[in-house]
Scaffold this motif. Structure first.
Motif, mmCIF file in Angstrom:
data_model
loop_
_atom_site.group_PDB
_atom_site.id
_atom_site.type_symbol
_atom_site.label_atom_id
_atom_site.label_comp_id
_atom_site.label_asym_id
_atom_site.label_seq_id
_atom_site.Cartn_x
_atom_site.Cartn_y
_atom_site.Cartn_z
ATOM 1 N N VAL A 52 0.842 -1.201 0.000
ATOM 2 C CA VAL A 52 0.000 0.000 0.000
ATOM 3 C C VAL A 52 0.875 1.249 0.000
ATOM 4 C CG1 VAL A 52 -1.806 1.263 1.220
ATOM 5 C CG2 VAL A 52 -1.779 -1.241 1.272
ATOM 6 N N ARG A 53 0.646 2.111 -0.960
ATOM 7 C CA ARG A 53 1.304 3.404 -1.033
ATOM 8 C C ARG A 53 0.226 4.486 -1.101
ATOM 9 N NH1 ARG A 53 4.847 0.686 0.388
ATOM 10 N NH2 ARG A 53 6.888 0.273 -0.567
ATOM 11 N N GLU A 54 0.625 5.741 -0.918
ATOM 12 C CA GLU A 54 -0.350 6.835 -0.929
ATOM 13 C C GLU A 54 -1.110 6.901 -2.250
ATOM 14 O OE1 GLU A 54 1.410 10.548 0.013
ATOM 15 O OE2 GLU A 54 1.911 10.004 2.077
ATOM 16 N N ASP A 55 -0.411 6.574 -3.346
ATOM 17 C CA ASP A 55 -1.034 6.715 -4.655
ATOM 18 C C ASP A 55 -1.267 5.396 -5.377
ATOM 19 O OD1 ASP A 55 1.593 6.146 -4.968
ATOM 20 O OD2 ASP A 55 1.976 7.586 -6.574
ATOM 21 N N SER A 56 -1.078 4.279 -4.685
ATOM 22 C CA SER A 56 -1.250 3.000 -5.380
ATOM 23 C C SER A 56 -1.461 1.840 -4.418
ATOM 24 C CB SER A 56 -0.025 2.705 -6.254
ATOM 25 O OG SER A 56 1.121 2.488 -5.435
ATOM 26 N N LEU A 57 -2.096 0.807 -4.935
ATOM 27 C CA LEU A 57 -2.231 -0.483 -4.264
ATOM 28 C C LEU A 57 -1.686 -1.518 -5.238
ATOM 29 C CD1 LEU A 57 -5.884 -0.226 -2.871
ATOM 30 C CD2 LEU A 57 -3.771 0.010 -1.570
ATOM 31 N N THR A 58 -0.600 -2.187 -4.873
ATOM 32 C CA THR A 58 0.039 -3.125 -5.783
ATOM 33 C C THR A 58 0.062 -4.512 -5.171
ATOM 34 O OG1 THR A 58 1.464 -1.334 -6.576
ATOM 35 C CG2 THR A 58 2.087 -3.579 -7.189
ATOM 36 N N LEU A 59 -0.427 -5.486 -5.931
ATOM 37 C CA LEU A 59 -0.499 -6.865 -5.456
ATOM 38 C C LEU A 59 0.632 -7.674 -6.088
ATOM 39 C CD1 LEU A 59 -2.411 -8.474 -3.588
ATOM 40 C CD2 LEU A 59 -3.642 -9.215 -5.641
ATOM 41 N N TYR A 60 1.448 -8.288 -5.241
ATOM 42 C CA TYR A 60 2.547 -9.132 -5.703
ATOM 43 C C TYR A 60 2.179 -10.590 -5.457
ATOM 44 C CZ TYR A 60 5.390 -4.921 -6.112
ATOM 45 O OH TYR A 60 5.875 -3.694 -6.484
ATOM 46 N N GLY A 61 2.477 -11.440 -6.432
ATOM 47 C CA GLY A 61 2.087 -12.841 -6.339
ATOM 48 C C GLY A 61 3.273 -13.787 -6.313
ATOM 49 N N PHE A 62 3.072 -14.933 -5.641
ATOM 50 C CA PHE A 62 4.162 -15.894 -5.440
ATOM 51 C C PHE A 62 3.657 -17.313 -5.582
ATOM 52 C CE2 PHE A 62 4.507 -12.070 -2.964
ATOM 53 C CZ PHE A 62 5.719 -11.552 -3.402
ATOM 54 N N ALA A 63 4.588 -18.201 -5.907
ATOM 55 C CA ALA A 63 4.228 -19.601 -6.118
ATOM 56 C C ALA A 63 3.751 -20.271 -4.840
ATOM 57 C CB ALA A 63 5.414 -20.362 -6.714
ATOM 58 N N ASP A 64 4.271 -19.816 -3.688
ATOM 59 C CA ASP A 64 3.859 -20.428 -2.414
ATOM 60 C C ASP A 64 4.024 -19.430 -1.267
ATOM 61 O OD1 ASP A 64 6.641 -20.457 -1.694
ATOM 62 O OD2 ASP A 64 6.863 -22.368 -2.738
ATOM 63 N N ASP A 65 3.580 -19.849 -0.090
ATOM 64 C CA ASP A 65 3.612 -18.970 1.083
ATOM 65 C C ASP A 65 5.040 -18.655 1.524
ATOM 66 O OD1 ASP A 65 0.850 -18.897 1.151
ATOM 67 O OD2 ASP A 65 0.681 -20.543 2.583
ATOM 68 N N ASP A 66 5.950 -19.609 1.350
ATOM 69 C CA ASP A 66 7.340 -19.387 1.762
ATOM 70 C C ASP A 66 7.960 -18.253 0.957
ATOM 71 O OD1 ASP A 66 9.833 -19.945 3.108
ATOM 72 O OD2 ASP A 66 10.496 -20.921 1.268
ATOM 73 N N GLU A 67 7.703 -18.245 -0.344
ATOM 74 C CA GLU A 67 8.253 -17.190 -1.201
ATOM 75 C C GLU A 67 7.698 -15.825 -0.788
ATOM 76 O OE1 GLU A 67 9.511 -17.335 -5.780
ATOM 77 O OE2 GLU A 67 7.336 -17.178 -5.509
ATOM 78 N N ARG A 68 6.404 -15.791 -0.466
ATOM 79 C CA ARG A 68 5.801 -14.525 -0.008
ATOM 80 C C ARG A 68 6.432 -14.065 1.307
ATOM 81 N NH1 ARG A 68 -0.179 -15.036 1.663
ATOM 82 N NH2 ARG A 68 0.828 -16.182 3.354
ATOM 83 N N GLN A 69 6.657 -15.001 2.225
ATOM 84 C CA GLN A 69 7.248 -14.638 3.516
ATOM 85 C C GLN A 69 8.645 -14.060 3.339
ATOM 86 O OE1 GLN A 69 8.051 -17.894 6.231
ATOM 87 N NE2 GLN A 69 7.867 -16.564 8.009
ATOM 88 N N VAL A 70 9.440 -14.673 2.464
ATOM 89 C CA VAL A 70 10.787 -14.163 2.208
ATOM 90 C C VAL A 70 10.710 -12.781 1.561
ATOM 91 C CG1 VAL A 70 12.893 -14.526 0.854
ATOM 92 C CG2 VAL A 70 11.857 -16.436 2.093
ATOM 93 N N PHE A 71 9.770 -12.581 0.641
ATOM 94 C CA PHE A 71 9.551 -11.279 0.003
ATOM 95 C C PHE A 71 9.319 -10.206 1.061
ATOM 96 C CE2 PHE A 71 6.223 -8.295 -1.511
ATOM 97 C CZ PHE A 71 6.878 -7.701 -2.583
ATOM 98 N N GLU A 72 8.503 -10.514 2.053
ATOM 99 C CA GLU A 72 8.186 -9.539 3.100
ATOM 100 C C GLU A 72 9.356 -9.342 4.055
ATOM 101 O OE1 GLU A 72 4.558 -11.168 4.619
ATOM 102 O OE2 GLU A 72 3.332 -10.277 3.010
ATOM 103 N N LEU A 73 10.094 -10.405 4.361
ATOM 104 C CA LEU A 73 11.250 -10.284 5.239
ATOM 105 C C LEU A 73 12.363 -9.473 4.582
ATOM 106 C CD1 LEU A 73 11.477 -13.908 6.719
ATOM 107 C CD2 LEU A 73 10.922 -11.801 7.966
#
Length: 206
Positions: A52-73
């Motif tokens: 979430v940014r002031e001027d945008s909402l961007t959705l990032y997608g991943f093959a699995d939950d582990d990849e998403r967790q690493v993305f956030e870390l």
């Protein structure tokens, strides 16, 4: 938070998938590796992270939950935003990043476009205690230290976009000099840029 999206794949682009969810097309930014595993018209489930940014909402997608967790870390390190975090996952798998961080492998991080030597050193320090140990068995850890060959990644991404195997092979051949030049300069083959160049070569051929 949108934890995942599930539904038929409505459209694919080099770094974007549109997933139909309840009659709504959700645009999800993905790495070429994730795109390569999708097929237009077929069902898909992607773990997601909403930025979430002031001027945008961007959705990032991943093959699995582990990849998403690493993305956030990865984004907990100073100077790492969602685009750089995704670029890191576009070059290395989650476990390859864990191996790189745990072994202090600067070269693995500088293989990511946008990360120089000083940046890699800083990231190794900041991420050292955040990513954890590799999830694969000890006997398989060395094999996880790098991504699949760029030729395989690129061909799979092109086939995922609907091109025939023969067309994919020809496009890979067309961009091979560009990839070899990047490798000779001490880096790695930049798959997202090569994918765009390959698509341009296929469009010219039609």
């Amino acid at each position: 938070m949108i934890a995942f999206v599930s539904g038929p794949v409505a459209a694919l682009a080099p770094t974007l998938a549109v997933i139909e969810v309840g009659g709504v097309g959700m645009a999800v930014h993905c790495t070429p590796n994730t795109i390569a595993g999708l097929r237009t018209g077929e069902p898909a489930r992607l773990a997601t992270s909403l930025v979430v940014r002031e001027d945008s909402l961007t959705l990032y997608g991943f093959a699995d939950d582990d990849e998403r967790q690493v993305f956030e870390l990865l984004q907990t390190a100073s100077g790492v935003g969602p685009r750089l975090a995704q670029a890191m996952l576009g070059v290395h798998s989650p476990d390859a990043l864990r191996v790189a961080v745990s072994t202090g492998d600067e070269k693995a991080l500088t293989a990511v476009p946008g990360i120089g030597k000083k940046g890699a050193q800083k990231l190794l320090l900041e991420l050292k205690d955040k990513l954890g140990a590799p999830l694969v068995g000890a006997q398989r850890a060395p094999a996880a230290a790098g991504p699949a060959p760029w030729t395989e990644q690129l061909a799979a991404a092109l086939i995922g976009l609907g091109y025939a195997s023969r067309e994919a092979e020809e496009a890979v051949s067309a961009v091979t000099p560009q990839a070899e030049a990047a490798i000779a300069a001490g880096g790695s083959a930049p798959v997202p840029q090569l994918l765009r160049a390959a698509l341009q070569s296929l469009n010219r051929a039609r």
